[in-house]
Design a protein around this motif. Sequence first.
Motif, PDB file in Angstrom:
ATOM      1  N   HIS A  49      28.864 -17.881 -62.146  1.00  0.00           N
ATOM      2  CA  HIS A  49      28.482 -18.430 -60.843  1.00  0.00           C
ATOM      3  C   HIS A  49      26.972 -18.670 -60.754  1.00  0.00           C
ATOM      4  O   HIS A  49      26.401 -18.658 -59.655  1.00  0.00           O
ATOM      5  N   ALA A  50      26.333 -18.889 -61.900  1.00  0.00           N
ATOM      6  CA  ALA A  50      24.872 -19.050 -61.926  1.00  0.00           C
ATOM      7  C   ALA A  50      24.404 -20.201 -61.046  1.00  0.00           C
ATOM      8  O   ALA A  50      23.395 -20.093 -60.338  1.00  0.00           O
ATOM      9  N   SER A  51      25.126 -21.311 -61.073  1.00  0.00           N
ATOM     10  CA  SER A  51      24.733 -22.471 -60.265  1.00  0.00           C
ATOM     11  C   SER A  51      24.805 -22.155 -58.774  1.00  0.00           C
ATOM     12  O   SER A  51      23.883 -22.493 -58.016  1.00  0.00           O
ATOM     13  N   GLU A  52      25.874 -21.491 -58.352  1.00  0.00           N
ATOM     14  CA  GLU A  52      26.027 -21.139 -56.942  1.00  0.00           C
ATOM     15  C   GLU A  52      24.926 -20.185 -56.487  1.00  0.00           C
ATOM     16  O   GLU A  52      24.370 -20.338 -55.394  1.00  0.00           O
ATOM     17  N   LEU A  53      24.604 -19.215 -57.341  1.00  0.00           N
ATOM     18  CA  LEU A  53      23.531 -18.271 -57.004  1.00  0.00           C
ATOM     19  C   LEU A  53      22.200 -18.990 -56.848  1.00  0.00           C
ATOM     20  O   LEU A  53      21.428 -18.710 -55.921  1.00  0.00           O
TER      21      LEU A  53
ATOM     22  N   GLY B 105      19.882 -19.392 -53.461  1.00  0.00           N
ATOM     23  CA  GLY B 105      18.607 -18.688 -53.500  1.00  0.00           C
ATOM     24  C   GLY B 105      18.746 -17.193 -53.684  1.00  0.00           C
ATOM     25  O   GLY B 105      17.937 -16.407 -53.184  1.00  0.00           O
ATOM     26  N   ILE B 106      19.790 -16.777 -54.423  1.00  0.00           N
ATOM     27  CA  ILE B 106      20.054 -15.359 -54.651  1.00  0.00           C
ATOM     28  C   ILE B 106      19.638 -14.975 -56.065  1.00  0.00           C
ATOM     29  O   ILE B 106      20.025 -15.638 -57.027  1.00  0.00           O
TER      30      ILE B 106
ATOM     31  N   HIS C 251      30.899  -8.835 -51.941  1.00  0.00           N
ATOM     32  CA  HIS C 251      31.294 -10.043 -51.209  1.00  0.00           C
ATOM     33  C   HIS C 251      30.835 -11.260 -52.004  1.00  0.00           C
ATOM     34  O   HIS C 251      29.726 -11.273 -52.559  1.00  0.00           O
ATOM     35  N   TRP C 252      31.711 -12.288 -52.034  1.00  0.00           N
ATOM     36  CA  TRP C 252      31.329 -13.520 -52.755  1.00  0.00           C
ATOM     37  C   TRP C 252      32.190 -14.672 -52.232  1.00  0.00           C
ATOM     38  O   TRP C 252      33.188 -15.043 -52.830  1.00  0.00           O
TER      39      TRP C 252
ATOM     40  N   GLY D  71      26.948 -10.657 -52.222  1.00  0.00           N
ATOM     41  CA  GLY D  71      26.196  -9.429 -52.431  1.00  0.00           C
ATOM     42  C   GLY D  71      27.001  -8.213 -52.009  1.00  0.00           C
ATOM     43  O   GLY D  71      28.184  -8.310 -51.652  1.00  0.00           O
ATOM     44  N   PHE D  72      26.350  -7.061 -52.048  1.00  0.00           N
ATOM     45  CA  PHE D  72      27.003  -5.798 -51.722  1.00  0.00           C
ATOM     46  C   PHE D  72      26.618  -5.338 -50.317  1.00  0.00           C
ATOM     47  O   PHE D  72      25.435  -5.236 -49.996  1.00  0.00           O
ATOM     48  N   SER D  73      27.612  -5.080 -49.480  1.00  0.00           N
ATOM     49  CA  SER D  73      27.354  -4.522 -48.151  1.00  0.00           C
ATOM     50  C   SER D  73      28.599  -3.780 -47.680  1.00  0.00           C
ATOM     51  O   SER D  73      29.712  -4.020 -48.157  1.00  0.00           O
ATOM     52  N   SER D  74      28.397  -2.884 -46.734  1.00  0.00           N
ATOM     53  CA  SER D  74      29.485  -2.038 -46.248  1.00  0.00           C
ATOM     54  C   SER D  74      30.392  -2.785 -45.278  1.00  0.00           C
ATOM     55  O   SER D  74      29.983  -3.761 -44.643  1.00  0.00           O
ATOM     56  N   LEU D  75      31.609  -2.299 -45.170  1.00  0.00           N
ATOM     57  CA  LEU D  75      32.578  -2.816 -44.213  1.00  0.00           C
ATOM     58  C   LEU D  75      32.535  -1.996 -42.930  1.00  0.00           C
ATOM     59  O   LEU D  75      32.201  -0.808 -42.946  1.00  0.00           O
ATOM     60  N   GLN D  76      32.877  -2.662 -41.835  1.00  0.00           N
ATOM     61  CA  GLN D  76      33.158  -1.944 -40.592  1.00  0.00           C
ATOM     62  C   GLN D  76      34.671  -2.035 -40.384  1.00  0.00           C
ATOM     63  O   GLN D  76      35.216  -3.127 -40.212  1.00  0.00           O
ATOM     64  N   LEU D  77      35.318  -0.887 -40.432  1.00  0.00           N
ATOM     65  CA  LEU D  77      36.774  -0.863 -40.321  1.00  0.00           C
ATOM     66  C   LEU D  77      37.212  -0.872 -38.858  1.00  0.00           C
ATOM     67  O   LEU D  77      36.585  -0.249 -38.004  1.00  0.00           O
ATOM     68  N   THR D  78      38.290  -1.583 -38.581  1.00  0.00           N
ATOM     69  CA  THR D  78      38.907  -1.556 -37.260  1.00  0.00           C
ATOM     70  C   THR D  78      39.708  -0.259 -37.115  1.00  0.00           C
ATOM     71  O   THR D  78      39.830   0.531 -38.067  1.00  0.00           O
TER      72      THR D  78
END
Length: 233
Positions: free
Chosen positions: A189-193, A197-198, A137-138, A112-119
């Motif tokens: 990636h339909a099977s993986e989703l 449960g996505i 992310h995947w 899915g989509f989410s933000s990064l926390q940069l070092t």
Amino acid sequence: MKTALVLRHLAFENAGLIGNVLGKRGYELKNLDATRDDISAFPVNKADIVIILGGPIGVYDGEHYPFINQELKLIEKSLKIKKPMIGVCLGAQLIASALGAKVQPMGKKEIGFSSLQLTDEGQKSPLSLIGTTPVLHWHGDQFEIPEGAKRLAETGICPNQAFSYENILALQFHLEADLDYFEHWLVGHASELSQAGIDPVDLRNDAKKYQGDLRTKAEKIFNLWCEEVLKNL
């Protein structure tokens, strides 16, 4: 013409936005299908940059998918001659493994989509341009940071999202993905989703929401990386 060697495992997980940037900078993309082409026969010394893309298998699957071992050998050759490289997802894991770092399952999926926390190092890298924009992310595996590399980013689920090492950039997330073709990902990636449960509807809606901002920032990031690493090529 300058050449970019692109190793891919699935047709729809291609060089995407990296390819767009390199094409505009005068690079010809040489695509190799890791599952079909003879990787060992490619003269990696003649490529100006190597791109290793993602796929739904693991670095540790060489016994079942022998081409993984061939890819590792190519990466090791590239490391010896200090060839510039970008690795994405599986590609990043392969680079990490070739550098002696451990790669293993997380025990859960990050899709899915989410933000990064940069070092602090990440804030000084081209990735700083991503800001708070969520990235795609995947994956279900994770890499440890190789000795001598700089850890650039993390998420709450996965502490090692990116690293740099000399003239190498390794990304666990899919900054390269051209979301104009995101439906290919959802079908492929339909099977993986389904197993995870996505709902693909949610992913599709997020892709539409973020794709404009992501494209602009991703291309700026890859261009800045090229200016820093490929300026003498």
